[in-house]
Design a protein around this motif. Structure first.
Motif, short mmCIF file in Angstrom:
data_model
loop_
_atom_site.label_atom_id
_atom_site.label_comp_id
_atom_site.label_asym_id
_atom_site.label_seq_id
_atom_site.Cartn_x
_atom_site.Cartn_y
_atom_site.Cartn_z
N SER A 1 0.81 -1.22 0.00
CA SER A 1 0.00 0.00 0.00
C SER A 1 0.84 1.27 0.00
CB SER A 1 -0.90 0.00 1.24
OG SER A 1 -1.55 1.24 1.42
N VAL A 2 0.20 2.37 -0.34
CA VAL A 2 0.76 3.69 -0.07
C VAL A 2 1.05 3.77 1.43
CG1 VAL A 2 0.17 6.13 0.06
CG2 VAL A 2 -0.44 4.82 -1.98
N ASP B 1 6.39 4.30 -10.47
CA ASP B 1 5.83 5.65 -10.58
C ASP B 1 6.18 6.28 -11.92
OD1 ASP B 1 4.78 5.46 -8.05
OD2 ASP B 1 6.43 6.50 -7.08
N GLY C 1 -2.50 5.94 -9.51
CA GLY C 1 -2.04 4.84 -8.69
C GLY C 1 -2.86 3.58 -8.90
N LEU D 1 3.02 0.00 -6.29
CA LEU D 1 1.74 -0.40 -5.72
C LEU D 1 1.19 -1.68 -6.33
CD1 LEU D 1 -0.14 3.03 -5.68
CD2 LEU D 1 0.43 1.67 -3.66
N ASP E 1 -5.34 -1.88 7.72
CA ASP E 1 -5.82 -0.68 7.03
C ASP E 1 -5.75 0.56 7.93
OD1 ASP E 1 -6.36 -2.48 5.05
OD2 ASP E 1 -8.53 -2.14 5.00
N GLU F 1 -3.59 3.94 7.30
CA GLU F 1 -4.23 5.25 7.29
C GLU F 1 -3.49 6.22 8.21
OE1 GLU F 1 -7.89 6.70 9.69
OE2 GLU F 1 -8.70 5.89 7.82
N TYR G 1 -0.21 7.25 6.70
CA TYR G 1 -0.40 8.17 5.58
C TYR G 1 -0.66 9.59 6.09
CZ TYR G 1 -2.28 10.53 1.52
OH TYR G 1 -2.49 11.45 0.53
N TRP H 1 -7.06 9.80 1.57
CA TRP H 1 -6.90 8.38 1.89
C TRP H 1 -8.20 7.62 1.60
CZ3 TRP H 1 -3.44 4.74 2.73
CH2 TRP H 1 -3.88 3.52 3.26
N ASN I 1 -6.70 6.30 -1.87
CA ASN I 1 -5.74 5.27 -1.47
C ASN I 1 -6.38 4.02 -0.87
OD1 ASN I 1 -3.43 6.76 -2.30
ND2 ASN I 1 -3.63 8.03 -0.46
N ASN J 1 -8.10 1.93 -3.62
CA ASN J 1 -7.08 1.27 -4.42
C ASN J 1 -6.47 0.09 -3.67
OD1 ASN J 1 -5.43 0.83 -6.67
ND2 ASN J 1 -3.88 2.29 -5.99
N LEU J 2 -6.22 0.30 -2.37
CA LEU J 2 -5.68 -0.79 -1.54
C LEU J 2 -6.63 -1.97 -1.52
CD1 LEU J 2 -3.83 -2.06 0.63
CD2 LEU J 2 -5.04 -0.66 2.33
#
Length: 327
Positions: free
Chosen positions: A106-107, A137, A156, A211, A243, A247, A250, A288, A292, A295-296
């Motif tokens: 993940s990010v 990237d 992403g 990612l 998760d 978070e 991030y 997030w 993000n 996407n995760l």
């Protein structure tokens, strides 16, 4: 052992292709592998909001570098044997197929730190003196294209990458072509840099960090082509965390960037430096939850089971468990 039970559940214990090690169990696999990084080198390898101690390198990354060195050595031996077989014993010794390691997660999980540490450690093994690192990237579509296609909010996500370009890059690497160039991405400008690239010239090992590097798709009906980036990997690592932990990391990273890089008027995110603490935190949470986290959950986390090794992080950024795919 609640931690071990949690990981066993996460990787499907009973039917799992993995063997899971608690931190202290994994640390013993270092054996007599020497520490080749100095404290100042470790400090430089650490990400902005990541935590990387000498102890973390010794207990987690030295055993992993030892394992990877064994894998690479075995692959190099097999490549020489195959070359000898195909050339009827008349090899010129010049052929070399780079060993490619994928690093996914993940990010804010700490992928970049893991990739840099592995690069530094593996380059100190005698059979792999040249280790290059490329992030995916650089293979993102330029912002102008993303805006035209309505994909800026999907940056992403798998559809935001120039996948044919990435596959051509990996094909050239595996074919031993030299040099091969990868596009350069700037997090400061939040865009691919036109006419700038990173040169990769036949390394012993190439680390590919991103990612969605373990992302799969629907294979072509006629069975032609190689549809997945991970088909080029010899080994893959997934950086895992809950998760809610991701978070928090991030948001913490966003708040630190707001006090550093975002303050530069040329930064793409300069506008965020003017926010109050409460506004900045709300903005980070919004990004997030809007980009993000989906996407995760939709694209990144489902690929975890495809990794050869899973590094499971606790809330303090330290790796608590390691799951290694069984041979």
């Amino acid at each position: 052992m609640p931690g071990k039970q949690m990981m066993d559940q996460r990787v499907g214990y009973g039917l799992s292709p993995y063997r899971t090690f608690l931190r202290d169990e994994w640390a013993t696999l270092r054996q007599d592998t020497p520490m080749t990084l100095r404290p100042d080198e470790i400090a430089r390898l650490q990400g902005l909001n990541d935590s990387l101690s000498m102890n973390e390198v010794e207990e987690i990354y030295l055993p992993l570098s030892r394992l990877l060195s064994l894998y690479v050595g075995a692959t190099q031996k097999l490549f020489r044997a195959m070359s000898h077989f195909l050339d009827h014993g008349h090899t010129n010794g010049d052929g070399k197929m780079p060993y490619i390691i994928g690093v996914a997660g993940s990010v804010a999980a700490g992928k970049s730190t893991t990739a840099r540490v592995l690069q530094a450690l593996l380059a100190r093994w005698p059979n792999t003196p040249k280790v290059d690192l490329v992030t995916t990237d650089g293979f993102l579509l330029p912002n102008a294209v993303l805006e035209r296609e309505g994909l800026m909010e999907k940056k992403g996500f798998p559809e935001s990458y120039d996948l044919p370009l990435l596959l051509r890059f990996l094909t050239d690497i595996k074919a031993g072509r030299r040099p091969v160039r990868a596009p350069l991405y700037s997090h400061f400008f939040y865009d691919v840099m036109p006419d700038q690239s990173v040169e990769v010239d036949r390394p012993d090992i190439l680390i590919v960090e991103g990612l969605n590097v373990l992302q799969t798709g629907r294979p072509p009906r006629d069975g032609t082509g190689i549809p997945f980036v991970s088909d080029f990997f010899d080994f893959s690592v997934y950086i895992d965390a809950d998760d809610e932990v991701l978070e928090r990391w991030y948001v913490e990273r966003f708040m630190r960037l707001r006090e550093t890089a975002f303050r530069d008027p040329l930064s793409y995110f300069h506008r965020y430096s003017k926010l109050t603490d409460a506004e900045a935190r709300a903005t980070a949470l919004s990004i997030w939850n809007r980009i993000n986290l989906p996407n995760l959950q939709e694209n990144v986390l489902p690929t975890r089971q495809r990794a050869d090794l899973i590094l499971r992080k606790a809330g303090d950024h330290e790796v608590a468990e390691v799951s290694l795919r069984k041979l």
